[in-house]
Design a protein around this motif. Sequence first.
Motif, PDB file in Angstrom:
ATOM      1  N   GLU A  51       4.775  -8.108  -8.660  1.00  0.00           N
ATOM      2  CA  GLU A  51       5.970  -8.946  -8.586  1.00  0.00           C
ATOM      3  C   GLU A  51       6.891  -8.541  -7.437  1.00  0.00           C
ATOM      4  O   GLU A  51       7.623  -9.376  -6.903  1.00  0.00           O
ATOM      5  CB  GLU A  51       6.729  -8.898  -9.911  1.00  0.00           C
ATOM      6  CG  GLU A  51       5.953  -9.478 -11.077  1.00  0.00           C
ATOM      7  CD  GLU A  51       6.759  -9.484 -12.367  1.00  0.00           C
ATOM      8  OE1 GLU A  51       7.993  -9.655 -12.293  1.00  0.00           O
ATOM      9  OE2 GLU A  51       6.154  -9.302 -13.436  1.00  0.00           O
ATOM     10  N   ARG A  52       6.864  -7.257  -7.087  1.00  0.00           N
ATOM     11  CA  ARG A  52       7.766  -6.798  -6.029  1.00  0.00           C
ATOM     12  C   ARG A  52       7.021  -6.431  -4.740  1.00  0.00           C
ATOM     13  O   ARG A  52       7.651  -6.243  -3.697  1.00  0.00           O
ATOM     14  CB  ARG A  52       8.551  -5.576  -6.518  1.00  0.00           C
ATOM     15  CG  ARG A  52       9.400  -5.843  -7.777  1.00  0.00           C
ATOM     16  CD  ARG A  52      10.709  -6.497  -7.419  1.00  0.00           C
ATOM     17  NE  ARG A  52      11.502  -5.605  -6.573  1.00  0.00           N
ATOM     18  CZ  ARG A  52      12.287  -4.630  -7.058  1.00  0.00           C
ATOM     19  NH1 ARG A  52      12.370  -4.441  -8.372  1.00  0.00           N
ATOM     20  NH2 ARG A  52      12.979  -3.861  -6.243  1.00  0.00           N
ATOM     21  N   GLY A  53       5.696  -6.304  -4.832  1.00  0.00           N
ATOM     22  CA  GLY A  53       4.905  -6.006  -3.643  1.00  0.00           C
ATOM     23  C   GLY A  53       5.178  -4.639  -3.042  1.00  0.00           C
ATOM     24  O   GLY A  53       5.084  -4.452  -1.823  1.00  0.00           O
ATOM     25  N   LEU A  54       5.472  -3.652  -3.885  1.00  0.00           N
ATOM     26  CA  LEU A  54       5.779  -2.312  -3.396  1.00  0.00           C
ATOM     27  C   LEU A  54       4.536  -1.438  -3.374  1.00  0.00           C
ATOM     28  O   LEU A  54       3.681  -1.532  -4.271  1.00  0.00           O
ATOM     29  CB  LEU A  54       6.852  -1.657  -4.276  1.00  0.00           C
ATOM     30  CG  LEU A  54       8.203  -2.379  -4.379  1.00  0.00           C
ATOM     31  CD1 LEU A  54       9.169  -1.565  -5.216  1.00  0.00           C
ATOM     32  CD2 LEU A  54       8.780  -2.663  -2.996  1.00  0.00           C
ATOM     33  N   PHE A  55       4.450  -0.571  -2.372  1.00  0.00           N
ATOM     34  CA  PHE A  55       3.333   0.364  -2.253  1.00  0.00           C
ATOM     35  C   PHE A  55       3.874   1.708  -1.757  1.00  0.00           C
ATOM     36  O   PHE A  55       5.005   1.821  -1.277  1.00  0.00           O
ATOM     37  CB  PHE A  55       2.293  -0.163  -1.265  1.00  0.00           C
ATOM     38  CG  PHE A  55       1.614  -1.430  -1.693  1.00  0.00           C
ATOM     39  CD1 PHE A  55       0.474  -1.384  -2.470  1.00  0.00           C
ATOM     40  CD2 PHE A  55       2.140  -2.667  -1.331  1.00  0.00           C
ATOM     41  CE1 PHE A  55      -0.151  -2.560  -2.875  1.00  0.00           C
ATOM     42  CE2 PHE A  55       1.522  -3.840  -1.728  1.00  0.00           C
ATOM     43  CZ  PHE A  55       0.373  -3.790  -2.504  1.00  0.00           C
ATOM     44  N   GLY A  56       3.013   2.738  -1.865  1.00  0.00           N
ATOM     45  CA  GLY A  56       3.308   4.041  -1.283  1.00  0.00           C
ATOM     46  C   GLY A  56       4.618   4.633  -1.755  1.00  0.00           C
ATOM     47  O   GLY A  56       4.940   4.648  -2.947  1.00  0.00           O
ATOM     48  N   GLY A  57       5.406   5.124  -0.787  1.00  0.00           N
ATOM     49  CA  GLY A  57       6.656   5.796  -1.117  1.00  0.00           C
ATOM     50  C   GLY A  57       7.644   4.888  -1.825  1.00  0.00           C
ATOM     51  O   GLY A  57       8.383   5.330  -2.714  1.00  0.00           O
ATOM     52  N   GLU A  58       7.689   3.617  -1.432  1.00  0.00           N
ATOM     53  CA  GLU A  58       8.592   2.690  -2.097  1.00  0.00           C
ATOM     54  C   GLU A  58       8.216   2.514  -3.568  1.00  0.00           C
ATOM     55  O   GLU A  58       9.084   2.448  -4.446  1.00  0.00           O
ATOM     56  CB  GLU A  58       8.563   1.326  -1.391  1.00  0.00           C
ATOM     57  CG  GLU A  58       9.268   1.289  -0.046  1.00  0.00           C
ATOM     58  CD  GLU A  58       9.295  -0.117   0.519  1.00  0.00           C
ATOM     59  OE1 GLU A  58       8.264  -0.816   0.412  1.00  0.00           O
ATOM     60  OE2 GLU A  58      10.338  -0.522   1.052  1.00  0.00           O
ATOM     61  N   LEU A  59       6.920   2.419  -3.827  1.00  0.00           N
ATOM     62  CA  LEU A  59       6.447   2.278  -5.201  1.00  0.00           C
ATOM     63  C   LEU A  59       6.817   3.516  -6.016  1.00  0.00           C
ATOM     64  O   LEU A  59       7.329   3.402  -7.149  1.00  0.00           O
ATOM     65  CB  LEU A  59       4.938   2.057  -5.217  1.00  0.00           C
ATOM     66  CG  LEU A  59       4.275   2.002  -6.602  1.00  0.00           C
ATOM     67  CD1 LEU A  59       4.833   0.859  -7.427  1.00  0.00           C
ATOM     68  CD2 LEU A  59       2.760   1.880  -6.458  1.00  0.00           C
ATOM     69  N   ARG A  60       6.567   4.696  -5.471  1.00  0.00           N
ATOM     70  CA  ARG A  60       6.891   5.927  -6.198  1.00  0.00           C
ATOM     71  C   ARG A  60       8.382   6.029  -6.488  1.00  0.00           C
ATOM     72  O   ARG A  60       8.788   6.411  -7.585  1.00  0.00           O
ATOM     73  CB  ARG A  60       6.411   7.141  -5.403  1.00  0.00           C
ATOM     74  CG  ARG A  60       4.898   7.325  -5.394  1.00  0.00           C
ATOM     75  CD  ARG A  60       4.511   8.694  -4.859  1.00  0.00           C
ATOM     76  NE  ARG A  60       4.896   8.842  -3.453  1.00  0.00           N
ATOM     77  CZ  ARG A  60       4.146   8.485  -2.436  1.00  0.00           C
ATOM     78  NH1 ARG A  60       2.957   7.916  -2.643  1.00  0.00           N
ATOM     79  NH2 ARG A  60       4.556   8.666  -1.182  1.00  0.00           N
ATOM     80  N   VAL A  67       3.292   2.859 -19.298  1.00  0.00           N
ATOM     81  CA  VAL A  67       3.940   2.757 -17.981  1.00  0.00           C
ATOM     82  C   VAL A  67       3.120   1.940 -16.992  1.00  0.00           C
ATOM     83  O   VAL A  67       3.654   1.517 -15.956  1.00  0.00           O
ATOM     84  CB  VAL A  67       4.218   4.155 -17.396  1.00  0.00           C
ATOM     85  CG1 VAL A  67       5.233   4.886 -18.246  1.00  0.00           C
ATOM     86  CG2 VAL A  67       2.943   4.962 -17.268  1.00  0.00           C
ATOM     87  N   GLU A  68       1.848   1.689 -17.287  1.00  0.00           N
ATOM     88  CA  GLU A  68       1.063   0.842 -16.390  1.00  0.00           C
ATOM     89  C   GLU A  68       1.717  -0.532 -16.201  1.00  0.00           C
ATOM     90  O   GLU A  68       1.573  -1.169 -15.154  1.00  0.00           O
ATOM     91  CB  GLU A  68      -0.362   0.665 -16.929  1.00  0.00           C
ATOM     92  CG  GLU A  68      -1.235   1.894 -16.801  1.00  0.00           C
ATOM     93  CD  GLU A  68      -1.144   2.807 -18.019  1.00  0.00           C
ATOM     94  OE1 GLU A  68      -0.083   2.819 -18.691  1.00  0.00           O
ATOM     95  OE2 GLU A  68      -2.131   3.512 -18.302  1.00  0.00           O
ATOM     96  N   SER A  69       2.447  -0.994 -17.231  1.00  0.00           N
ATOM     97  CA  SER A  69       3.107  -2.296 -17.096  1.00  0.00           C
ATOM     98  C   SER A  69       4.213  -2.240 -16.047  1.00  0.00           C
ATOM     99  O   SER A  69       4.469  -3.233 -15.341  1.00  0.00           O
ATOM    100  CB  SER A  69       3.684  -2.741 -18.451  1.00  0.00           C
ATOM    101  OG  SER A  69       4.661  -1.830 -18.912  1.00  0.00           O
ATOM    102  N   ASP A  70       4.864  -1.074 -15.924  1.00  0.00           N
ATOM    103  CA  ASP A  70       5.874  -0.923 -14.869  1.00  0.00           C
ATOM    104  C   ASP A  70       5.222  -0.880 -13.491  1.00  0.00           C
ATOM    105  O   ASP A  70       5.740  -1.457 -12.523  1.00  0.00           O
ATOM    106  CB  ASP A  70       6.686   0.346 -15.110  1.00  0.00           C
ATOM    107  CG  ASP A  70       7.481   0.289 -16.397  1.00  0.00           C
ATOM    108  OD1 ASP A  70       8.352  -0.585 -16.510  1.00  0.00           O
ATOM    109  OD2 ASP A  70       7.220   1.110 -17.296  1.00  0.00           O
ATOM    110  N   VAL A  71       4.093  -0.196 -13.423  1.00  0.00           N
ATOM    111  CA  VAL A  71       3.354  -0.159 -12.154  1.00  0.00           C
ATOM    112  C   VAL A  71       2.963  -1.575 -11.746  1.00  0.00           C
ATOM    113  O   VAL A  71       3.136  -1.979 -10.583  1.00  0.00           O
ATOM    114  CB  VAL A  71       2.104   0.739 -12.282  1.00  0.00           C
ATOM    115  CG1 VAL A  71       1.286   0.693 -10.985  1.00  0.00           C
ATOM    116  CG2 VAL A  71       2.494   2.173 -12.613  1.00  0.00           C
ATOM    117  N   ASP A  72       2.446  -2.330 -12.705  1.00  0.00           N
ATOM    118  CA  ASP A  72       2.026  -3.702 -12.409  1.00  0.00           C
ATOM    119  C   ASP A  72       3.212  -4.544 -11.934  1.00  0.00           C
ATOM    120  O   ASP A  72       3.081  -5.358 -11.008  1.00  0.00           O
ATOM    121  CB  ASP A  72       1.401  -4.318 -13.660  1.00  0.00           C
ATOM    122  CG  ASP A  72       0.900  -5.726 -13.417  1.00  0.00           C
ATOM    123  OD1 ASP A  72      -0.082  -5.886 -12.683  1.00  0.00           O
ATOM    124  OD2 ASP A  72       1.511  -6.671 -13.965  1.00  0.00           O
TER     125      ASP A  72
END
Length: 613
Positions: free
Chosen positions: A421-430, A411-416
């Motif tokens: 590529e999408r620049g998501l962090f925090g709540g948006e990333l989760r 799943v690290e590849s999805d995190v990456d």
Amino acid sequence: MTRYDVIVVGAGVAGSLVAHRLGRGGRRRVLVLEAGAADPRAHGADADPLTAYLTAAGRLPGTGHRPHPAAPWPEVTDLAGTDGTPAFRAAGHLRQDGPLPYASGYVRVNGGTGTVWTGLAPRMLPEDFDTETFGYGRRWPLTYDDLEPHYRAAEEHLGVAADADEQRAHLGLRFPEGYAFPMRPLPAARLDRVLATRLDGRRVKDPVALREVELKVVGTPHARNGVPDPRYDGGRGYVPRGRDGRPDPDSRCVGNAGCIPHCPSYAKYTPLKTQGRWSAAVTLRDRSVVSRVLVDGRGRATGVEYRSYDGEVSFAHADVVVLAAHAVENARLLLLSGLAGRSGQVGRNLMDHPVLLTWGLLPDGEHGGSYRGPGSVSGFEGFRAGPARRLRAPFRVEFGTWGWIWAKGPVESDVDHFLTERGLFGGELRAALGDRLRRQFALQFEMEQGADPANRVTLHPSERDALGLPRPLVTYDLDEHVKEGMAAARAVSDQLFALLGAEDHTDYTPSAAWPGRFEHRGRTYGYRGAGHAAGTHIMGDSPATSVVDAWQRCWDHPGLYAVGCGSMPSVATSNPTLTMAALALRSAEQVEADLTARDRPLTTGPTTPGAPA
């Protein structure tokens, strides 16, 4: 020097079962020589296999074990795709020079690759034993009915969970009247239920065979503890076996999703469970790399030469030698010994299950239950049999419940993806990760590969391992029959995705991640290896065309058996472990018969009728 009745080379599934059967009751003295270490920590690992796996930077099937230079093994990371010709490069223990890569690895540890397998344990179909009638491959010297009682014995030893009525109805398997598997089938995964609701009864077209196939989700037999079936063994029931092979009624699969490489609840069968049931007559000698089989002047097997990790050479002697290493290593050992060469088939007919993967996302709001339970619990069985085999390789469709891990990595590849590529962090990333992981699923098309003497294992002419032994060299390719099967499988996948309304994310790039990549009829395909090596000491009914007979006895050498998947004339579409176990148990019966004949007292009497005694 101690002489043994039997020497078994390799303590994997086949070797452990043979040793258990022959050592039962303490009657036979059995020596098991294992290249790996009995204790994984003997190689200097910091912890048990589970902890080693969980703390590793990269996670592969063999990550829980640390190879020793004296007993190396091939990992999938030894292969990398390229943009040249051939479109891959190979390093490590298993060298390659074929047009396409043999894309599977194995491990040389106590318990063999049976310590890191998936636990899926289906039987072969009756028609799988003679693919010559479909115009390809080779015929077995025995039938499904010959092997059926040994299938039942193997299902008891491995503790198989399945539904005999379902297997009979949807696969055409023959069982004795009233037969029940040791345990009830595992509960369907959430993904299985989603697919059954959406697809059962629908039809898809096989574009190669030009016929329609009705879809039906069918459970896969598992060598994994579930709920015992009280109907088993005529109503005597079955008690699951726990960590050390001892009865453990509470041992159950609890959905850890850690089946590869290690089941934390010890529900999955491994050869270590069989070893826990060995009698005192069985001796395991680990860190012992067998380098030669010894024969006398008449060609009869008399023992083996083996080497410790520091290179010290020792010898062991016995009346029967059973080679039960991996299919590649069995062939390598026969070639090192210069034995069983009359037919010219040693090392030839290497087969695997090249697996076509497709993957995507279920529709918005659909939850597939990713990363819970075994990697696959059910599948579609309708493409495994019938006259379509004449036109393309048959295949079995497994539902991949561990998201995109086999296709894209952990799943690290999805995190990456969402970070870079999408620049998501925090709540948006989760939120984005949660949505993607819930909807991920994969289809795994397990293709049959027919026996082809051009696919082979030989000894490398110059490369040596740490003990000075030639490394195995593999020449491998996929024929048109397999490629047509992949074309049909991809077309079936396209229809399934459309029926589901799923987003198809299948993409066989970058090339470095797909060494098993090729073009066929203008379309790109990529495959992974299933780790199901077979055929390298193939069985048959003639010493002119095969290495071993129907009992896995080497034609040319009395007292020498080569057991395991290497004997299989076809690999069909079933995970081969159960068939390998059934064949091993069948051969053990013949070894016992050989030893009984040896022990029978000679009778004396007149040599001429009427002569005095």
